[in-house]
Design a protein around this motif. Structure first.
Motif, PDB file in Angstrom:
ATOM      1  N   LEU A 101       0.825  -1.200   0.000  1.00  0.00           N
ATOM      2  CA  LEU A 101       0.000   0.000   0.000  1.00  0.00           C
ATOM      3  C   LEU A 101       0.862   1.253   0.000  1.00  0.00           C
ATOM      4  CD1 LEU A 101      -3.048  -0.527   2.397  1.00  0.00           C
ATOM      5  CD2 LEU A 101      -3.080  -0.092  -0.030  1.00  0.00           C
ATOM      6  N   ARG A 102       1.931   1.169   0.757  1.00  0.00           N
ATOM      7  CA  ARG A 102       2.790   2.345   0.882  1.00  0.00           C
ATOM      8  C   ARG A 102       3.425   2.667  -0.464  1.00  0.00           C
ATOM      9  NH1 ARG A 102       7.239   2.652   5.710  1.00  0.00           N
ATOM     10  NH2 ARG A 102       7.997   4.767   5.355  1.00  0.00           N
ATOM     11  N   VAL A 103       3.881   1.635  -1.141  1.00  0.00           N
ATOM     12  CA  VAL A 103       4.505   1.822  -2.446  1.00  0.00           C
ATOM     13  C   VAL A 103       3.479   2.344  -3.444  1.00  0.00           C
ATOM     14  CG1 VAL A 103       5.586   0.640  -4.377  1.00  0.00           C
ATOM     15  CG2 VAL A 103       6.238   0.067  -2.051  1.00  0.00           C
ATOM     16  N   GLU A 104       2.290   1.807  -3.332  1.00  0.00           N
ATOM     17  CA  GLU A 104       1.219   2.265  -4.237  1.00  0.00           C
ATOM     18  C   GLU A 104       1.001   3.762  -4.064  1.00  0.00           C
ATOM     19  OE1 GLU A 104      -2.321  -0.300  -4.318  1.00  0.00           O
ATOM     20  OE2 GLU A 104      -3.467   1.574  -4.233  1.00  0.00           O
ATOM     21  N   ARG A 105       1.060   4.173  -2.812  1.00  0.00           N
ATOM     22  CA  ARG A 105       0.813   5.583  -2.524  1.00  0.00           C
ATOM     23  C   ARG A 105       1.872   6.487  -3.143  1.00  0.00           C
ATOM     24  NH1 ARG A 105      -0.994   7.555   3.471  1.00  0.00           N
ATOM     25  NH2 ARG A 105      -0.975   9.752   2.933  1.00  0.00           N
ATOM     26  N   TRP A 106       3.113   5.990  -3.176  1.00  0.00           N
ATOM     27  CA  TRP A 106       4.171   6.794  -3.789  1.00  0.00           C
ATOM     28  C   TRP A 106       3.857   7.103  -5.236  1.00  0.00           C
ATOM     29  CZ3 TRP A 106       8.812   3.327  -1.932  1.00  0.00           C
ATOM     30  CH2 TRP A 106       8.946   3.486  -0.543  1.00  0.00           C
ATOM     31  N   GLY A 107       3.093   6.242  -5.851  1.00  0.00           N
ATOM     32  CA  GLY A 107       2.755   6.438  -7.254  1.00  0.00           C
ATOM     33  C   GLY A 107       1.671   7.479  -7.481  1.00  0.00           C
ATOM     34  N   GLU A 151       4.047  12.553  -2.417  1.00  0.00           N
ATOM     35  CA  GLU A 151       3.947  11.394  -1.532  1.00  0.00           C
ATOM     36  C   GLU A 151       5.292  10.679  -1.435  1.00  0.00           C
ATOM     37  OE1 GLU A 151       1.580  10.149   0.315  1.00  0.00           O
ATOM     38  OE2 GLU A 151      -0.245  11.163  -0.342  1.00  0.00           O
ATOM     39  N   LEU A 152       5.927  10.532  -2.583  1.00  0.00           N
ATOM     40  CA  LEU A 152       7.221   9.856  -2.605  1.00  0.00           C
ATOM     41  C   LEU A 152       8.257  10.651  -1.826  1.00  0.00           C
ATOM     42  CD1 LEU A 152       8.935   7.541  -3.899  1.00  0.00           C
ATOM     43  CD2 LEU A 152       9.492   9.149  -5.702  1.00  0.00           C
ATOM     44  N   LEU A 153       8.271  11.935  -2.073  1.00  0.00           N
ATOM     45  CA  LEU A 153       9.298  12.792  -1.484  1.00  0.00           C
ATOM     46  C   LEU A 153       9.126  12.934   0.022  1.00  0.00           C
ATOM     47  CD1 LEU A 153      11.707  14.543  -2.256  1.00  0.00           C
ATOM     48  CD2 LEU A 153      10.126  16.431  -2.596  1.00  0.00           C
ATOM     49  N   ASP A 179       7.695  10.884   2.139  1.00  0.00           N
ATOM     50  CA  ASP A 179       7.871   9.652   2.909  1.00  0.00           C
ATOM     51  C   ASP A 179       9.373   9.403   3.053  1.00  0.00           C
ATOM     52  OD1 ASP A 179       8.167   6.992   3.733  1.00  0.00           O
ATOM     53  OD2 ASP A 179       6.338   6.364   2.709  1.00  0.00           O
ATOM     54  N   PRO A 180       9.886   9.271   4.255  1.00  0.00           N
ATOM     55  CA  PRO A 180      11.340   9.118   4.431  1.00  0.00           C
ATOM     56  C   PRO A 180      11.897   7.953   3.624  1.00  0.00           C
ATOM     57  CG  PRO A 180      10.247   9.368   6.548  1.00  0.00           C
ATOM     58  CD  PRO A 180       9.172   9.283   5.525  1.00  0.00           C
ATOM     59  N   LEU A 181      11.173   6.861   3.607  1.00  0.00           N
ATOM     60  CA  LEU A 181      11.640   5.703   2.860  1.00  0.00           C
ATOM     61  C   LEU A 181      11.581   5.988   1.359  1.00  0.00           C
ATOM     62  CD1 LEU A 181      12.701   2.932   3.446  1.00  0.00           C
ATOM     63  CD2 LEU A 181      10.391   2.035   3.204  1.00  0.00           C
ATOM     64  N   GLY A 182      10.502   6.640   0.957  1.00  0.00           N
ATOM     65  CA  GLY A 182      10.364   7.008  -0.452  1.00  0.00           C
ATOM     66  C   GLY A 182      11.498   7.908  -0.887  1.00  0.00           C
ATOM     67  N   ARG A 183      11.832   8.820  -0.002  1.00  0.00           N
ATOM     68  CA  ARG A 183      12.895   9.758  -0.342  1.00  0.00           C
ATOM     69  C   ARG A 183      14.227   9.025  -0.500  1.00  0.00           C
ATOM     70  NH1 ARG A 183      13.825  15.495   2.636  1.00  0.00           N
ATOM     71  NH2 ARG A 183      11.561  15.548   2.497  1.00  0.00           N
ATOM     72  N   LYS A 231      10.278  15.677 -10.233  1.00  0.00           N
ATOM     73  CA  LYS A 231       8.910  15.149 -10.305  1.00  0.00           C
ATOM     74  C   LYS A 231       8.702  14.434 -11.630  1.00  0.00           C
ATOM     75  CE  LYS A 231       4.171  16.852 -10.029  1.00  0.00           C
ATOM     76  NZ  LYS A 231       3.337  17.953  -9.582  1.00  0.00           N
ATOM     77  N   LYS A 232       9.164  15.055 -12.694  1.00  0.00           N
ATOM     78  CA  LYS A 232       8.947  14.447 -14.015  1.00  0.00           C
ATOM     79  C   LYS A 232       9.586  13.081 -14.086  1.00  0.00           C
ATOM     80  CE  LYS A 232       8.481  18.430 -16.937  1.00  0.00           C
ATOM     81  NZ  LYS A 232       9.408  19.489 -17.151  1.00  0.00           N
ATOM     82  N   VAL A 233      10.774  12.999 -13.549  1.00  0.00           N
ATOM     83  CA  VAL A 233      11.485  11.737 -13.635  1.00  0.00           C
ATOM     84  C   VAL A 233      10.968  10.751 -12.596  1.00  0.00           C
ATOM     85  CG1 VAL A 233      13.720  10.661 -13.508  1.00  0.00           C
ATOM     86  CG2 VAL A 233      13.497  12.959 -14.438  1.00  0.00           C
ATOM     87  N   GLY A 234      10.908  11.193 -11.364  1.00  0.00           N
ATOM     88  CA  GLY A 234      10.559  10.296 -10.260  1.00  0.00           C
ATOM     89  C   GLY A 234       9.175   9.710 -10.385  1.00  0.00           C
ATOM     90  N   THR A 235       8.203  10.569 -10.692  1.00  0.00           N
ATOM     91  CA  THR A 235       6.838  10.075 -10.758  1.00  0.00           C
ATOM     92  C   THR A 235       6.664   9.150 -11.947  1.00  0.00           C
ATOM     93  OG1 THR A 235       6.282  12.300 -10.078  1.00  0.00           O
ATOM     94  CG2 THR A 235       4.467  10.819 -10.558  1.00  0.00           C
ATOM     95  N   GLY A 236       7.299   9.526 -13.065  1.00  0.00           N
ATOM     96  CA  GLY A 236       7.173   8.704 -14.265  1.00  0.00           C
ATOM     97  C   GLY A 236       7.559   7.278 -13.978  1.00  0.00           C
ATOM     98  N   ARG A 237       8.698   7.145 -13.344  1.00  0.00           N
ATOM     99  CA  ARG A 237       9.191   5.801 -13.052  1.00  0.00           C
ATOM    100  C   ARG A 237       8.243   5.050 -12.137  1.00  0.00           C
ATOM    101  NH1 ARG A 237      12.101   6.170 -16.899  1.00  0.00           N
ATOM    102  NH2 ARG A 237      14.299   6.606 -16.850  1.00  0.00           N
ATOM    103  N   ALA A 238       7.841   5.757 -11.116  1.00  0.00           N
ATOM    104  CA  ALA A 238       7.010   5.087 -10.124  1.00  0.00           C
ATOM    105  C   ALA A 238       5.680   4.661 -10.727  1.00  0.00           C
ATOM    106  CB  ALA A 238       6.786   6.005  -8.930  1.00  0.00           C
TER     107      ALA A 238
END
Lengths: 378, 527
Positions: free
Chosen positions: B278-284, B289-291, B293-297, B384-391
């Motif tokens: 769920l947490r990973v899903e949220r990063w997407g 959200e990714l940034l 979250d400490p783990l996401g970061r 954002k462009k790069v990070g979100t795209g990948r996720a």
């Protein structure tokens, strides 16, 4: 001369339409000033009307209509899972720590207590030199708390686990207002605090030096609440006051970006919708309302004929689907934000619910009341 | 108090001859009291009128009684509504709480004196104390008090018994509201006085109206979005986030507040080794959200390192430190940012467009906390462009694909998951890629609540994580020197042993108790 000011005052209030000859001369001089004031007021009011028309032009659908496509919520069950007893008087405010279980609460008798609400243990306590501590906040790091009230100040206390150290000794006086402190909140770090006060202003302070970084003027009466925007750029906050207005501010410039005036009475609480595109408000007029920032208007009213007491405190669940509102009739009403209907009513408190916050991970919410207790509901 | 006005309207509609409560004579021992009703009548009427439950109706009725708008005839000492045959009556408007004539000491003294004269010992504890207090305080008018009391008693004797009882009850109810006994809640208490600003800064003068006019003009000029579009946004947000809302959808294995089991917190701790699905899903959902979250970061940093553009995140973090940092450190931080990231030939030079760079360098001459805002925004959008795209495409971000732990439902009863609704499976829309069957597959459930069980990644997914297809175009924007695509080596766990425990770690004096970014740690070391 006393009768001069009196006649001016009477003119302003438009209570008299004619006055004795002796007062005429003095009055005509004052008339110009009063005319300009009255004409300014009229202009302001007519512009406000035009603004409302503009806003209404883009309003093509209501929220509950759009929400017809959403699944209705079934029966709702939430119970008190913890009761925190320890305050000797009315609980006025509370805030969660980012660790999702610790909370800080403040009360009328000046006591501020930090609890591990999961175990219900009290971890710290400090007695403020004033009564009615109406605002308290937990620092993002979890290492300090801020509080204030009738002392017109906001003070920051570092939390220490050294038993020998007296918490009050390290107290830092940060904010100075000219009237009571009604709300305070740390920004993204421990080093800045945003405050709202009964003197009609909000202010941003540097904690270390106590320096005023920015002040926000615009409310016509006491400011009672504020909330920082969760948005990515994090540069705005919303405040609500006794002038029935909710105002959105730019933290950098100190300017008011948007303002909403649809409530009939004091706004006690404002809270952003989790996406940052809207915010909810709770007011003494017994309604909660949702304002959309992009549409620049009120989009929903949460009210019921049987609810006649003011809403003192509101907060959203994590997804923003539910709005929890604590009322002065000792109850908590749970609203379906999208459909506009009430999902449930929670009883338990024996006096006004004065404060309500959902936990940072959305697993529960905490309510504080004038019955001296705090309750965790899940 | 606006609620009093509303309460009065309620009272008036209760007394409506057609739609109101049916009043009748109530028998009180041997006396008959007219125009009265039973507690039951009140509760029933409220249920009918407002479509509420009995519990709510009783609660509302109790509040009306406590505010003195309805009083009990039997047992008039306690303002409580009983949903039975107990008789009640409407308070006369003369005594309504909203009529703001103050309940003076003199009036109270007369009332107490009357009670005292009528029957010795009728005064209860706190009334006796008050009586003595008043006797001392307004001793000079005591004769008047006693005289008034006697007069009123004499006039009362002329009335019929029924009326006398009613008047007594009315008065008693009034004083119970205005002089509550100790321990009883004071419904009139409002808290600190509001609307104090007329004495301080804010005045409705010409400047105020000028400001209002200016504000209106600006507001007219701003762009607005159509309601239909804005409201759609809520539906979309709702759809995305409701599964992540513990109160709406429950949480696995269980909500700690309900079952006293803190596994959920342990599994979602900021620095857990493997995030939940769920947490990973949220990063997407969005970059923020990714940034945030400490783990996401941390993941983002790892990814950026591979793209040789980790300086962007460091720059962004340094700008955050500037924006939210101490006022006295501003010059220092601005200088450090310049040296590290912006100066020509800087070791960690960030690639900002020339206009923004120019503006920023100009601004640095007079440093303030918002001087890096434009540059920070530029870099943020880039990431954002790069990070979100990948996720969103479900690729890369290294660890996220190593079968993140999907917690299984706790073996105890359904309600322990914390779902607030009993949800029959037919109502639940199957979520793509996250169907209930998922929960049973994958990694085993944690053996003990207090430990962080090791995760055995499946060999297939390990390989998948190893292949990254970077977009050359994107790479060029990120890094001045374009390097050929580098196949990722198999990642080994570099993060330290999971420090999560049952209870959250105590905050350390240094500040952040969750190391958000390894870079931060190095910065600290440099200091």
């Amino acid at each position: 001369m006393p009768w001069e000011t009196e006649s001016k005052a009477l003119l302003k209030s438009r209570k008299i339409t004619s006055f004795p000859h002796s007062a005429c001369k003095m009055a005509t001089e004052g008339l110009h000033e009063n005319e300009t004031l009255a004409s300014l007021k009229n202009e302001a009011e007519s512009l406000k009307g035009k603004l409302e028309e503009e806003r209404a032009k883009l309003h093509d659908v209501e929220l509950h209509q759009v929400a017809e496509r959403v699944e209705a919520l079934g029966q709702f069950v939430m119970k008190t899972r913890r009761t925190l007893k320890g305050h000797g008087n009315k609980v006025l405010c509370m805030d969660w720590c980012k660790d999702k279980r610790r909370i800080v609460s403040s009360s009328q008798d000046g006591k501020v207590i930090v609890w591990d609400s999961f175990t219900t243990n009290k971890e710290h306590a400090v007695t403020m030199p004033c009564t009615w501590v109406m605002a308290c906040a937990y620092a993002p790091s979890g290492c300090a708390i801020a509080c204030g009230g009738l002392d017109n100040k906001c003070s920051v206390y570092p939390l220490t686990f050294d038993k020998n150290e007296n918490m009050a000794a390290k107290k830092k006086s940060v904010a100075m207002h000219t009237n009571y402190l009604s709300a305070c909140s740390f920004t993204n770090s421990d080093m800045q605090i945003l405050t709202a006060s009964g003197d009609g202003t909000c202010a941003l302070w540097d904690v270390e030096s106590g320096q005023l970084l920015q002040s926000f003027h615009g409310h016509g009466a006491d400011v009672l609440c504020l909330d920082l925007a969760p948005s990515e750029t994090g540069n705005t906050f919303v405040s609500g006051g006794c002038d029935k207005k909710a105002m959105v501010w730019d933290m950098r410039s100190g300017q008011c970006i948007q303002s909403f005036e649809t409530h009939d009475s004091d706004i006690n609480s404002v809270r952003y919708y989790p996406s940052g595109d809207a915010f909810a408000s709770g007011s003494d007029d017994a309604t909660c309302r949702l304002y959309d920032l992009r549409a620049d208007r009120e989009v929903a009213i949460y009210s019921k004929e049987s609810i006649i007491f003011g809403a003192s405190s509101v907060d959203f669940s994590l997804s923003g689907r539910l709005l929890f509102a604590g009322y002065n009739d000792y109850t908590i009403n749970v609203w379906d934000v999208l459909k506009g209907s009430r999902v449930s009513i929670l009883f338990g408190h024996e006096n006004r619910v004065s404060t309500l916050r959902v936990s940072p991970d959305g697993t529960a919410f905490c309510s504080g009341s004038w019955d001296h207790t705090l309750r965790i509901w899940a | 108090m606006p609620c009093l006005g509303k309460m009065e309207r309620m009272i008036v509609s209760m007394q409506d001859p057609d739609m109101g409560i049916k009043m009748r004579n109530q028998r009180l021992l041997i006396t008959v009291i007219p125009h009265a009703m039973t507690g039951n009548d009140i509760v029933e009427w409220l249920i009918q009128k407002y479509g509420i439950s009995e519990e709510e109706s009783l609660h509302l009725g109790n509040l009306i009684v406590r505010h003195g708008y309805i009083y009990p005839l039997r047992d008039p000492r306690s303002l409580v509504l009983r949903a039975d045959e107990s008789p009640y009556r409407f308070q006369t408007p003369y005594f309504w709480t909203s009529t703001k004539w103050p309940a003076t000491e003199l009036d109270y003294a007369i009332y107490l004196a009357k009670k005292n004269i009528r029957k010795q010992g009728e005064l209860i504890e706190h009334e006796k104390d008050n009586y003595n207090l008043l006797h001392k305080r307004i001793n000079h008018t005591w004769d008047f008090v006693v005289m008034q009391a006697r007069e009123q008693l004499r006039a009362a004797k002329q009335r019929r018994k029924g009326d006398r009882i009613v008047i007594d009850c009315q008065e008693q109810a009034y004083w119970l509201v205005n002089r509550p006994p100790p321990g009883a809640p004071n419904v009139l208490e409002q808290g600190p006085e509001r609307r104090n600003c007329h004495t301080t800064r804010v005045q409705l003068n010409m400047d105020y109206y000028k400001r209002e006019i200016e504000y209106c003009r600006k507001a007219m000029a701003r762009t607005r979005v159509k309601s239909s579009i804005c409201l759609e946004g809520y539906l979309k947000f709702n759809e995305q986030y409701v599964p992540h809302d513990p109160i709406m959808s429950g949480c696995l294995p269980s909500n700690p507040w309900i079952t006293d089991d803190t596994t959920y917190w342990a599994m979602n701790a900021p620095t857990v080794t493997t995030p939940t699905k769920l947490r990973v899903e949220r990063w997407g959902f969005n970059f923020s959200e990714l940034l945030m979250d400490p783990l996401g970061r941390t993941q983002l940093l790892e990814f950026l390192k591979k793209e040789f553009s980790a300086e962007n995140l460091s720059f962004w973090e340094a700008c955050e430190e500037l924006r939210y940092g101490e006022q006295s450190h501003i010059n220092e931080i601005v200088d450090s940012i310049y040296q590290q990231f912006l100066a020509p030939g800087a070791t960690r030079w960030v690639n900002i467009d020339s206009k923004t760079m120019e503006r920023t360098l100009e601004g640095i001459k007079t440093p303030h906390r918002y001087v890096m805002d434009d540059a920070q925004m530029h870099i943020y959008m880039l990431m954002k462009k790069v990070g979100t795209g990948r996720a969103v495409r479900g690729r890369s971000l290294g660890l996220t694909l190593r079968s993140p732990r999907t917690p299984t439902r706790a073996s105890s009863s359904r309600s322990s998951t914390g779902t607030c609704w009993p949800r029959p499976s037919s109502l639940r829309k199957p979520r793509s890629g996250c169907s209930p069957s998922c929960a049973s597959s994958g990694t085993p459930a944690p053996a003990r609540p207090c430990s962080c069980p090791p995760v055995t990644p499946r060999p297939r997914e390990r390989r998948r994580a190893g292949v990254l297809q970077p977009c050359p175009r994107r790479r060029a924007r990120l890094c001045p020197s374009t390097l050929p695509a580098v196949a990722l080596k198999e990642r080994s766990h570099t993060s330290p042993a999971d420090p999560t425990h049952c209870s959250q770690p105590l905050p350390t004096p240094r500040g952040s108790w969750h190391p958000a970014c390894p870079m931060e740690q190095t910065q600290h070391r440099q200091k």
